[in-house]
Design an enzyme around this catalytic site. Sequence first.
Site, short mmCIF file in Angstrom:
data_model
loop_
_atom_site.label_atom_id
_atom_site.label_comp_id
_atom_site.label_asym_id
_atom_site.label_seq_id
_atom_site.Cartn_x
_atom_site.Cartn_y
_atom_site.Cartn_z
N LEU A 138 -6.87 11.33 7.38
CA LEU A 138 -5.60 11.73 6.77
C LEU A 138 -4.56 11.90 7.87
CD1 LEU A 138 -6.92 14.36 4.18
CD2 LEU A 138 -6.50 11.93 3.87
N SER A 171 -18.81 17.29 -0.45
CA SER A 171 -18.13 17.62 0.80
C SER A 171 -19.09 18.00 1.92
CB SER A 171 -17.15 18.76 0.58
OG SER A 171 -16.65 19.20 1.81
N GLU A 203 -6.03 3.38 7.37
CA GLU A 203 -7.42 2.95 7.49
C GLU A 203 -7.53 1.44 7.66
OE1 GLU A 203 -10.03 4.68 4.53
OE2 GLU A 203 -11.69 3.36 5.08
N GLY A 254 0.83 -1.21 0.00
CA GLY A 254 0.00 0.00 0.00
C GLY A 254 0.86 1.25 0.00
N HIS A 311 -21.61 8.49 5.11
CA HIS A 311 -21.54 9.93 4.92
C HIS A 311 -22.89 10.42 4.41
CE1 HIS A 311 -20.18 13.83 3.65
NE2 HIS A 311 -18.97 13.60 4.13
N GLY A 341 1.23 4.15 3.83
CA GLY A 341 2.29 3.34 3.23
C GLY A 341 3.41 4.18 2.63
N ARG A 353 -15.57 8.21 13.07
CA ARG A 353 -14.42 9.07 12.85
C ARG A 353 -14.88 10.50 12.60
NH1 ARG A 353 -12.14 11.18 8.25
NH2 ARG A 353 -13.42 9.99 6.82
N ARG A 402 -22.02 13.09 11.21
CA ARG A 402 -22.37 12.32 10.03
C ARG A 402 -23.37 11.19 10.30
NH1 ARG A 402 -16.27 11.73 7.48
NH2 ARG A 402 -16.11 13.91 6.92
N LEU A 415 -1.40 7.33 2.07
CA LEU A 415 -0.69 8.20 3.01
C LEU A 415 0.14 7.38 3.97
CD1 LEU A 415 -3.31 10.95 3.87
CD2 LEU A 415 -1.38 11.05 2.31
#
Lengths: 651, 258, 248
Positions: free
Chosen positions: A457, A299, A441, A55, A281, A60, A451, A346, A58
Amino acid sequence: MTDTSAFPDLFDLGTDIHDTKAPGGPIEQRWDTRKFNARLVNPANRRKLNVIIVGTGLAGAAAAASLGEQGYNVQTFCYQDSPRRAHSIAAQGGINAAKNYRNDGDSIYRLFYDTVKGGDFRARESNTYRLAQVSANIIDQCVAQGVPFAREYGGLLDNRSFGGVQVSRTFYARGQTGQQLLLGAYQALERQVAAGTVKNYDRHEMLDVILVDGKARGIVTRDMVTGAIEAHTADVVVLCTGGYGNVFFLSTNAMGSNVTATWRAHRKGAYFGNPCFTQIHPTCIPVSGDYQSKLTLMSESLRNDGRIWVPKNKADLEKDPREIPEADRDYFLERRYPAFGNLVPRDIASRAAKTACDEGFGVGPGGLGVYLDFADAIERMGRKTVEAKYGNLFDMYARITGEDPYETGMRVYPAVHYVMGGLWVDYDLQTTIPGLYCAGEANFSDQGANRLGASALMQGLADGYFVLPSTLPDYLAAGPFEPIGDDHPAVVEALREVEDRVQTMLSINGTRSVDSIHKELGHIMWEYCGMERTEEGLLKAIGLIRELKNEFWTNVKVTGVNEELNQALERAGRVADFIELGELMCIDALNRAESCGGHFRAESQTEEGEALRHDDEYAYAAAWEFAGDKPVLHKEPLTYEYIEMKARSYK
Amino acid sequence: MKVSLSRTWRVSKGLAYREPVVTLPALKRARRSTVVLKYTMAVSGLIMVGYLLLHMYGNLKVFAGQDGFDEYAHHLRTFGEPMLPHEGLLWIVRVVLLAAVVLHVYSAVRLAVRDRKAAGYKNGTRYHSKQNRRGVQRSYATFTLRWGGLVIALFIVYHLLHLTGNQIHPGGASDSPYERVVNGFEIWWVYLSYVVAMLAVGFHLWHGIWSAFTSLGQNRADTRRGSRLTALAWVLTLVIVVGFLLPPTAIFFFGLGS
Amino acid sequence: MRIFIRAWRQKNAEAEGKMVTYALDGVSEHMSFLEMLDVLNEQLTFEGEDPIAFDSDCREGICGMCGIVINGLAHGPEVTTTCQLHMRSFKDGDHIDIEPWRAKAFPVIKDLVVDRGAFDRIIQAGGYISAPTGSAPEANAAPVAKHDADDAFSAATCIACGACVAACPNGSAMLFTAAKVTHLGLLPQGQPERDSRVINMVAQHDAEGFGGCTNIGECTASCPKGIPLSTIARLNRDLLGALSRGEA
Ligand SMILES: Cc1cc2nc3c(=O)[nH]c(=O)nc-3n(C[C@H](O)[C@H](O)[C@H](O)COP(=O)(O)OP(=O)(O)OC[C@H]3O[C@@H](n4cnc5c(N)ncnc54)[C@H](O)[C@@H]3O)c2cc1C
Ligand code: HEM
Ligand code: HEM
Ligand code: SF4
Ligand code: F3S
Ligand code: FES
């Protein structure tokens, strides 16, 4: 806590499990203590130590770049044609960090507090605190790499508030934060490739882990161009393979996102943590037809100015929304949650939308949508301002739906977006298999049952840049381990297993396409293990999934051969694993007879229909051990020394 | 498992290579890169543009009559004497010009050959689709530069034989440059050939001037149209084309000099 | 609607390819172009034919994985990625030609799938800022003028899809290369390596077999992220400066 399996036919109860790596003592010092106590590797020896990282998102890419810099010999793998295309690239909103640049009372402690509370008290305090601690370093690191975060006129970094918190701590790069962060990590990774410390294998899919004497010593991959099934060995293996939201077929994840890497590790002995915790979401573009292949996120920031409603009268459902008078509209979030209104978290917003649609007030195709209306905002701020703030999102909506959101209300519907569950790991991010680590993740560690926006991130980069580079050496200090040749029985056996599996899939030659089975699985999961779960539904789902599994292995049709680029074969392998995962998710959801975070059990709600947690019984992380037909549940009790467990309320 | 394909197929096909083998250090390769060839194109092209402006100015002397023109031609040859030998300036100009032409054509050919290969053209086509053959503006600039450049090259040979060497002398040979010009442009096909050549030059420069400055890093606009250099290219091109065409037109249509 | 797809079929890198026509019924205008291909592939699967291989991942216009030349245009008739193109851009009865990106440096792997590894190697050559983990100064220590930050961002949005190469008649990857040179060259952090970066990246660009740039601008016109043409001039300017200073 109960000490017997609630469904002895479905799973057994094992002994409790504990995180033995997190040191005790004051929470501010735990990470420093752990780093200090970790063993180190002499720089001269690092070159001899081999690290496999699967992976290049971000987590990896950041880990590979950092470990490469330290001098380890790193191999990275990704299924895309370039490490830069990992799904982290799609994140829009931003990344949190406790910098307190706005002087609005933010602090490490507050970020820690918000994360634990946002996770509905199902995350570990030690991990979350560490996450908040290193968050500030992440921003420094990214800026040094040239990540073009939004800036103010004075040239300093800009922040916005995000995800229902009261401080402005979110750093962003227009609507493309994930892309810019990933490119920063990717460029650092490519620098190491040029330096010769990292070798990247693109278009390689990991299909199994290789264990020798109970330790992870390598992986089996399929070269997606040539079909070559290969073994790669190393001293330690790290999985940073992202989330498994695609178990629902439709999600906001990339087409190739899969659970194969972690599921195969699970089958080899790594426990799976909280598989049922899924984040839905609320504002995605609704499904337009059964050909639909994926869902697109709009968004969260749209809820700052848009108002969500459905018609009060079913007779109005087919009407042009502009013709429905104010009095005939039900602004259900504002009605039910007067304090937070459209800005509730959410999970709450999603469930409310589902309820409205279930009661027959949904709009658009299939009645699966609610209006997200900017008419008021346009009137209040003027079209220009709305355009400046949300123009790119409106354009995206217009491109996908062919409708003009400045004119008519947008239609949105909840969609699967993120999974909090993943491989169980300790404070060092090591799974229950020694030498197998898991980050980003793909692990279950930091987000609890839900979350907060802009925290994934943060976790990916925290794990990659700061945690793994400090904890992996502790394990590697015992190496280099005895080299493993291609003829080692464990390697031969792992290769044979993978080859057999591939050949079996190719030879069934039934009548169902892989996609049609995947879609069916998605329907089952969404219906019974989606936003609202009941014991009855979950039991039914488990039955259906078992039938589907049988259908797959007897009636799937995979065209082509192995020795070529074969996308049907790639998908078949992923779907086979999703089916098994789906069953475990349902079992986990069945066991957790409480509502918490993204997991809502209809049996466990207040009179007003709000989620009801049962801390006395379920204040634990569920770690599932693979044991053939019947998984074994190990509970990791969660204790809160710093933050008092309270019910969330957004009324 | 038996695998027939390898990931290094590119070498076997001679098509491309998965990882190019490089032997020179990057600095050397950068010095020989396509970008540097483009600097060469741009500088040599701009030198020629400068020459054309002077040349055009000289040609306008036709309107000063035979004496004025011939004197100018003579003056060019005696300029700087005795510091420079006879025709000294002219030879300096000729050498610089020749060098520019040689470098320009050399770079043009090298780039054109490389570019065609890079784009994967096969039998003259790149994509099989017959739709949108020109893309948004795909073939325009390459067409005018490459084919336009070829037309200019042919023209220059013809032009030198005609007016400098006087090897071809439609309308009659003469020692007077003025007469050579006038004699020639009274004939329709000579006039026409120059008009065609001027159009080719015009197209070449319309893109070329813009492009040369861009190659040298001077464009700061996001699009071709938004660039101030585009305006510059228009003006210079018009000045050059119109300026060159004035004398022949005056001769052909208005009987100048006869 | 009913449409006809004329697709490039090529078994693998070594095989010859050809265009093959398929008819597809029941296409909805709301389908994305790739969903239409998904449906066609289901049809092919049941007819026992090999589905058409094409790349895609995010299907949101951000990963840069997808990319098809549609009717001779990179990413098709709209300025967007192939995954964000919808069938409402086409009409009933249309014949749609689909081909892979064609360029010497992008060998075809199968059907519409090409190898864009050259882009990674261009980045390896210098498309980064050397900032080892852990050594970073405080993020707000070096302010960046907002317009520089904004321009750097615009250049940084390149998704490495390769449409610029597919559209450029010269098969040049100058826009891609220039976008990275511009992004990093505009930031104060990027200054120390500015000269070596452009030298190494241009050298690699050429080594990969891409063509030179004739400033045609077809690339920007096809770029789904609107990377501006001025980035190419900036690369030219930077290389000129770097070569005149003469160190790599
Ligand atoms: C649309 C969207 C918007 C989001 N917005 C935000 C946001 O604003 N803020 C925020 O904080 N979070 C956001 N998230 C969540 C966040 O983007 C992800 O959780 C995070 O990026 C995951 O990073 P990762 O490194 O763990 O994995 P990924 O980036 O998903 O990377 C997975 C890697 O694993 C590789 N891989 C997977 N399986 C295999 C295999 N079997 N073999 C080989 N390689 C494999 C892939 O090739 C890839 O390189 C968003 C998510 C989505 C879907
Ligand atoms: C209608 C247009 C033109 C006319 C009337 C014209 C006329 C002339 C004349 C009269 C001479 C001879 C001058 C002398 O020997 O003193 C000459 C020389 C020359 N012209 Fe032109 N010219 C024209 C266009 C061009 C163009 C477009 C080019 C280049 C692209 C060009 C290139 C040259 C060159 C290279 C010479 C030789 C100069 C030398 O002897 O050093 N001319 N031209
Ligand atoms: C002798 C015949 C000529 C040929 C074959 C020729 C060919 C070309 C070609 C192929 C290019 C494009 C190069 C590329 O970008 O790949 C070019 C560019 C150019 N040419 Fe010419 N040309 C010729 C004459 C001229 C003349 C006479 C002038 C000027 C008076 C000129 C000025 C330019 C300029 C300014 C450019 C732009 C350079 C750049 O893009 O950087 N050319 N030419
Ligand atoms: S410059 Fe544009 S077209 Fe080229 S790779 Fe980047 S995004 Fe794609
Ligand atoms: S189309 Fe090609 S020639 Fe240059 S301006 Fe773009 S790379
Ligand atoms: S599939 Fe990601 S950009 Fe199109």
